[in-house]
Write a protein that holds these residues in place. Structure first.
Motif, PDB file in Angstrom:
ATOM      1  N   ARG A 197      47.074 -96.725  33.361  1.00 56.17           N
ATOM      2  CA  ARG A 197      45.813 -97.246  33.944  1.00 56.17           C
ATOM      3  C   ARG A 197      45.815 -96.993  35.686  1.00 56.17           C
ATOM      4  O   ARG A 197      44.585 -96.842  36.146  1.00 56.17           O
ATOM      5  CB  ARG A 197      45.464 -98.885  34.155  1.00 56.17           C
ATOM      6  CG  ARG A 197      45.214 -99.262  32.240  1.00 56.17           C
ATOM      7  CD  ARG A 197      45.302-100.213  33.134  1.00 56.17           C
ATOM      8  NE  ARG A 197      46.473-100.979  33.190  1.00 56.17           N
ATOM      9  CZ  ARG A 197      47.715-102.331  32.905  1.00 56.17           C
ATOM     10  NH1 ARG A 197      47.370-101.991  31.384  1.00 56.17           N
ATOM     11  NH2 ARG A 197      48.572-102.776  32.806  1.00 56.17           N
ATOM     12  N   SER A 198      47.024 -95.876  35.939  1.00 53.02           N
ATOM     13  CA  SER A 198      46.917 -95.148  37.283  1.00 53.02           C
ATOM     14  C   SER A 198      46.043 -94.066  37.812  1.00 53.02           C
ATOM     15  O   SER A 198      45.928 -93.783  36.397  1.00 53.02           O
ATOM     16  CB  SER A 198      48.140 -94.943  37.692  1.00 53.02           C
ATOM     17  OG  SER A 198      48.728 -94.001  37.338  1.00 53.02           O
ATOM     18  N   ARG A 199      45.552 -93.764  38.569  1.00 51.43           N
ATOM     19  CA  ARG A 199      45.495 -92.945  38.712  1.00 51.43           C
ATOM     20  C   ARG A 199      46.568 -91.812  38.607  1.00 51.43           C
ATOM     21  O   ARG A 199      46.002 -90.251  38.412  1.00 51.43           O
ATOM     22  CB  ARG A 199      44.801 -91.956  40.651  1.00 51.43           C
ATOM     23  CG  ARG A 199      44.489 -90.884  40.951  1.00 51.43           C
ATOM     24  CD  ARG A 199      43.653 -91.129  42.547  1.00 51.43           C
ATOM     25  NE  ARG A 199      42.907 -91.670  42.643  1.00 51.43           N
ATOM     26  CZ  ARG A 199      41.916 -90.901  43.588  1.00 51.43           C
ATOM     27  NH1 ARG A 199      42.801 -92.134  44.389  1.00 51.43           N
ATOM     28  NH2 ARG A 199      41.170 -91.450  43.655  1.00 51.43           N
ATOM     29  N   ASP A 200      47.366 -91.170  39.357  1.00 53.02           N
ATOM     30  CA  ASP A 200      48.521 -90.588  38.840  1.00 53.02           C
ATOM     31  C   ASP A 200      48.654 -90.668  36.804  1.00 53.02           C
ATOM     32  O   ASP A 200      49.021 -89.769  36.573  1.00 53.02           O
ATOM     33  CB  ASP A 200      50.101 -90.834  39.123  1.00 53.02           C
ATOM     34  CG  ASP A 200      50.183 -90.794  41.125  1.00 53.02           C
ATOM     35  OD1 ASP A 200      48.939 -89.313  41.565  1.00 53.02           O
ATOM     36  OD2 ASP A 200      51.073 -91.522  41.984  1.00 53.02           O
ATOM     37  N   ASN A 224      59.391 -98.930  28.193  1.00 53.20           N
ATOM     38  CA  ASN A 224      59.305-100.055  28.484  1.00 53.20           C
ATOM     39  C   ASN A 224      57.416-100.076  28.635  1.00 53.20           C
ATOM     40  O   ASN A 224      56.924 -99.606  29.616  1.00 53.20           O
ATOM     41  CB  ASN A 224      59.401 -99.863  30.750  1.00 53.20           C
ATOM     42  CG  ASN A 224      59.094-101.198  31.452  1.00 53.20           C
ATOM     43  OD1 ASN A 224      57.962-102.042  31.200  1.00 53.20           O
ATOM     44  ND2 ASN A 224      59.385-101.222  32.185  1.00 53.20           N
ATOM     45  N   GLN A 225      57.101-100.574  27.515  1.00 54.41           N
ATOM     46  CA  GLN A 225      55.611-100.033  27.473  1.00 54.41           C
ATOM     47  C   GLN A 225      55.018-101.492  28.906  1.00 54.41           C
ATOM     48  O   GLN A 225      53.621-100.571  28.873  1.00 54.41           O
ATOM     49  CB  GLN A 225      55.359-101.870  26.315  1.00 54.41           C
ATOM     50  CG  GLN A 225      55.685-101.067  24.818  1.00 54.41           C
ATOM     51  CD  GLN A 225      54.894 -99.497  24.477  1.00 54.41           C
ATOM     52  OE1 GLN A 225      54.031 -99.775  24.997  1.00 54.41           O
ATOM     53  NE2 GLN A 225      55.889 -98.618  24.390  1.00 54.41           N
ATOM     54  N   ALA A 226      55.282-102.067  29.178  1.00 53.44           N
ATOM     55  CA  ALA A 226      54.527-102.489  30.613  1.00 53.44           C
ATOM     56  C   ALA A 226      54.647-101.424  31.888  1.00 53.44           C
ATOM     57  O   ALA A 226      52.859-101.468  31.765  1.00 53.44           O
ATOM     58  CB  ALA A 226      55.048-104.168  31.071  1.00 53.44           C
ATOM     59  N   ALA A 227      55.302-101.168  31.216  1.00 55.27           N
ATOM     60  CA  ALA A 227      55.531-100.157  32.922  1.00 55.27           C
ATOM     61  C   ALA A 227      54.753 -98.501  32.451  1.00 55.27           C
ATOM     62  O   ALA A 227      53.871 -98.159  33.123  1.00 55.27           O
ATOM     63  CB  ALA A 227      56.473 -98.994  33.515  1.00 55.27           C
ATOM     64  N   LEU A 228      54.605 -98.332  30.425  1.00 59.49           N
ATOM     65  CA  LEU A 228      53.864 -97.223  30.403  1.00 59.49           C
ATOM     66  C   LEU A 228      52.247 -97.806  30.558  1.00 59.49           C
ATOM     67  O   LEU A 228      51.004 -96.701  31.130  1.00 59.49           O
ATOM     68  CB  LEU A 228      53.948 -96.686  29.084  1.00 59.49           C
ATOM     69  CG  LEU A 228      53.502 -96.247  28.036  1.00 59.49           C
ATOM     70  CD1 LEU A 228      53.368 -94.712  28.929  1.00 59.49           C
ATOM     71  CD2 LEU A 228      53.876 -95.966  26.541  1.00 59.49           C
ATOM     72  N   GLN A 229      52.071 -99.046  30.232  1.00 58.76           N
ATOM     73  CA  GLN A 229      50.567 -99.109  30.352  1.00 58.76           C
ATOM     74  C   GLN A 229      50.093 -98.922  32.145  1.00 58.76           C
ATOM     75  O   GLN A 229      49.059 -98.997  31.758  1.00 58.76           O
ATOM     76  CB  GLN A 229      50.092 -99.950  29.818  1.00 58.76           C
ATOM     77  CG  GLN A 229      50.248-100.605  28.353  1.00 58.76           C
ATOM     78  CD  GLN A 229      50.693-101.950  27.745  1.00 58.76           C
ATOM     79  OE1 GLN A 229      50.444-103.207  27.821  1.00 58.76           O
ATOM     80  NE2 GLN A 229      50.021-102.090  26.478  1.00 58.76           N
ATOM     81  N   ALA A 230      50.776 -99.652  32.750  1.00 60.78           N
ATOM     82  CA  ALA A 230      49.952-100.005  34.451  1.00 60.78           C
ATOM     83  C   ALA A 230      50.473 -98.316  34.552  1.00 60.78           C
ATOM     84  O   ALA A 230      49.152 -97.698  35.142  1.00 60.78           O
ATOM     85  CB  ALA A 230      51.566 -99.912  34.765  1.00 60.78           C
ATOM     86  N   LEU A 231      50.898 -97.132  33.849  1.00 63.49           N
ATOM     87  CA  LEU A 231      50.644 -96.021  34.329  1.00 63.49           C
ATOM     88  C   LEU A 231      49.189 -95.161  34.185  1.00 63.49           C
ATOM     89  O   LEU A 231      48.801 -94.465  34.899  1.00 63.49           O
ATOM     90  CB  LEU A 231      51.921 -94.991  33.981  1.00 63.49           C
ATOM     91  CG  LEU A 231      52.315 -94.015  34.148  1.00 63.49           C
ATOM     92  CD1 LEU A 231      52.225 -93.027  35.284  1.00 63.49           C
ATOM     93  CD2 LEU A 231      53.285 -92.492  33.837  1.00 63.49           C
TER      94      LEU A 231
END
Length: 83
Positions: free
Chosen positions: A22-25, A13-20
């Protein structure tokens, strides 16, 4: 979700990976994964994962979980990934 499932889910899931990432965590996870060797082991693990072998990546995530802070970080990441 165990760490192998987490790695597999992110790999697919590239979208979830990219969002992760960019996140603080996600940033905290990257810092933990690269602090020992500047990212060389992470790069090798990512290349192996891209070829279907996620064992190195799972091992690295398991190492992060050895501390209470790392375990909490991985728990938050698991909760943030869409099912």
């Amino acid at each position: 979700m165990d760490n192998k499932e987490l790695v597999e889910k992110l790999k697919g899931n590239q979208a979830a990976l990219q969002a992760l990432m960019r996140s603080r965590d996600g940033q905290a996870l990257m810092q933990r994964l690269t602090q020992a060797d500047g990212g060389a082991a992470l790069q090798k693990a990512a290349m192996s994962a891209a070829k279907g072998n996620t064992s190195d990546m799972v091992r690295m995530v398991n190492q992060v979980m050895q501390s209470p802070e790392g375990a909490d970080l991985i728990r938050r990441i698991n909760e943030s990934i869409p099912k």
